[in-house]
Scaffold this motif. Structure first.
Motif, PDB file in Angstrom:
ATOM      1  N   UNK A  52      -4.063 -16.330  44.962  1.00 38.03           N
ATOM      2  CA  UNK A  52      -5.452 -15.862  45.748  1.00 38.03           C
ATOM      3  C   UNK A  52      -5.694 -17.356  46.057  1.00 38.03           C
ATOM      4  N   UNK A  53      -6.463 -18.043  45.720  1.00 42.75           N
ATOM      5  CA  UNK A  53      -6.606 -19.787  46.095  1.00 42.75           C
ATOM      6  C   UNK A  53      -6.023 -20.227  47.102  1.00 42.75           C
ATOM      7  N   UNK A  54      -4.063 -19.870  46.953  1.00 41.43           N
ATOM      8  CA  UNK A  54      -3.650 -20.426  48.533  1.00 41.43           C
ATOM      9  C   UNK A  54      -3.127 -20.050  49.554  1.00 41.43           C
ATOM     10  N   UNK A  55      -4.054 -18.243  49.239  1.00 44.54           N
ATOM     11  CA  UNK A  55      -4.632 -17.708  50.848  1.00 44.54           C
ATOM     12  C   UNK A  55      -6.025 -18.277  51.300  1.00 44.54           C
ATOM     13  N   UNK A  56      -6.577 -18.181  50.566  1.00 40.63           N
ATOM     14  CA  UNK A  56      -7.829 -19.053  51.163  1.00 40.63           C
ATOM     15  C   UNK A  56      -7.269 -20.347  51.459  1.00 40.63           C
ATOM     16  N   UNK A  57      -6.676 -21.126  50.711  1.00 39.02           N
ATOM     17  CA  UNK A  57      -6.325 -22.872  51.614  1.00 39.02           C
ATOM     18  C   UNK A  57      -5.332 -22.917  52.667  1.00 39.02           C
ATOM     19  N   UNK A 107       2.960 -24.065  48.261  1.00 35.35           N
ATOM     20  CA  UNK A 107       2.721 -22.933  47.215  1.00 35.35           C
ATOM     21  C   UNK A 107       3.524 -21.823  46.422  1.00 35.35           C
ATOM     22  N   UNK A 108       4.161 -22.358  45.052  1.00 34.03           N
ATOM     23  CA  UNK A 108       4.861 -21.715  44.182  1.00 34.03           C
ATOM     24  C   UNK A 108       4.080 -21.206  43.285  1.00 34.03           C
ATOM     25  N   UNK A 109       3.040 -20.518  43.201  1.00 32.61           N
ATOM     26  CA  UNK A 109       2.750 -19.720  42.100  1.00 32.61           C
ATOM     27  C   UNK A 109       3.141 -18.258  41.247  1.00 32.61           C
ATOM     28  N   UNK A 110       3.298 -17.890  39.830  1.00 31.63           N
ATOM     29  CA  UNK A 110       3.525 -16.683  39.682  1.00 31.63           C
ATOM     30  C   UNK A 110       2.568 -15.863  39.877  1.00 31.63           C
ATOM     31  N   UNK A 111       1.187 -16.669  39.641  1.00 27.15           N
ATOM     32  CA  UNK A 111      -0.088 -16.374  38.627  1.00 27.15           C
ATOM     33  C   UNK A 111      -1.010 -15.598  39.831  1.00 27.15           C
ATOM     34  N   UNK A 112      -1.542 -14.881  39.508  1.00 30.70           N
ATOM     35  CA  UNK A 112      -2.430 -14.372  40.861  1.00 30.70           C
ATOM     36  C   UNK A 112      -3.611 -15.080  41.216  1.00 30.70           C
ATOM     37  N   UNK A 113      -4.655 -15.621  40.352  1.00 31.05           N
ATOM     38  CA  UNK A 113      -5.166 -16.865  40.411  1.00 31.05           C
ATOM     39  C   UNK A 113      -4.737 -17.716  42.142  1.00 31.05           C
ATOM     40  N   UNK A 114      -3.412 -17.955  42.202  1.00 30.10           N
ATOM     41  CA  UNK A 114      -3.377 -19.631  42.129  1.00 30.10           C
ATOM     42  C   UNK A 114      -3.098 -18.837  43.516  1.00 30.10           C
TER      43      UNK A 114
END
Length: 126
Positions: A88-93, A79-86
Motif C-alpha cells: 500500500x505504501x509503495x503504491x502511494x510512493x 519495491x519487493x514486499x509481501x506485506x499489505x502495508x508495504x
C-alpha cells in the motif's frame, strides 16, 4: 559487492542494487542523498535499477523521490514486499517518482524485471 551505511545495506550487481533498510528507520532526503552518492560512485552513468527489499518496517518521506527522479542513470525502481502495508505504501510512493516503478512480492521477479529493463536500455544506446 556489499556496502553498509548506518541505516541500510546495499548489495550491488551488474544491472541493479538490492537495498535493505534497517528496522524502524525514517528515510529522509539526507539519507537518500547518501545512498545516491554511493550509487553514483558505483554505477557512474550505467543504467541500473534500485530494488528495495522491504523485509523490515520503516518509513519513507515520499518527497525524496522528486530528487531521485533527477538521477539519470536510475532506469527504474522496484519495491519487493509481501506485506499489505508495504505494498500500500509503495503504491502511494509510486506517484512521486518519475521513473518506471514496479511492485513485486517476489525478489526473483524483481531481479528479472530489472535485468530486462537495463538490457533494453543498453540496446537502445542509453
Amino acid at each position: 559487492m556489499t556496502i553498509e551505511l548506518s541505516f541500510c545495506k546495499m548489495v550491488f550487481f551488474e544491472n541493479y542494487v538490492i537495498s535493505t533498510i534497517n528496522e524502524g528507520e525514517v528515510v529522509s532526503q539526507e539519507k537518500s542523498n547518501l545512498q545516491t552518492q554511493v550509487l553514483m560512485d558505483h554505477f557512474k552513468d550505467r543504467p541500473f535499477v534500485y530494488i528495495t527489499h522491504r523485509i523490515n518496517s520503516y518509513s519513507v518521506d515520499p518527497t525524496i523521490y522528486f530528487e531521485t527522479s533527477k538521477f539519470s542513470a536510475l532506469a527504474g525502481f522496484v519495491v519487493v514486499s509481501k506485506e499489505k502495508p508495504g505494498i500500500k505504501n509503495a503504491i502511494y510512493e509510486k506517484a512521486f517518482l518519475n521513473k518506471p516503478f514496479e511492485i513485486f512480492e517476489d525478489l526473483e521477479d524483481a531481479i528479472l524485471w530489472a535485468d530486462n529493463l537495463c538490457n533494453m536500455k543498453k540496446k537502445l544506446g542509453y
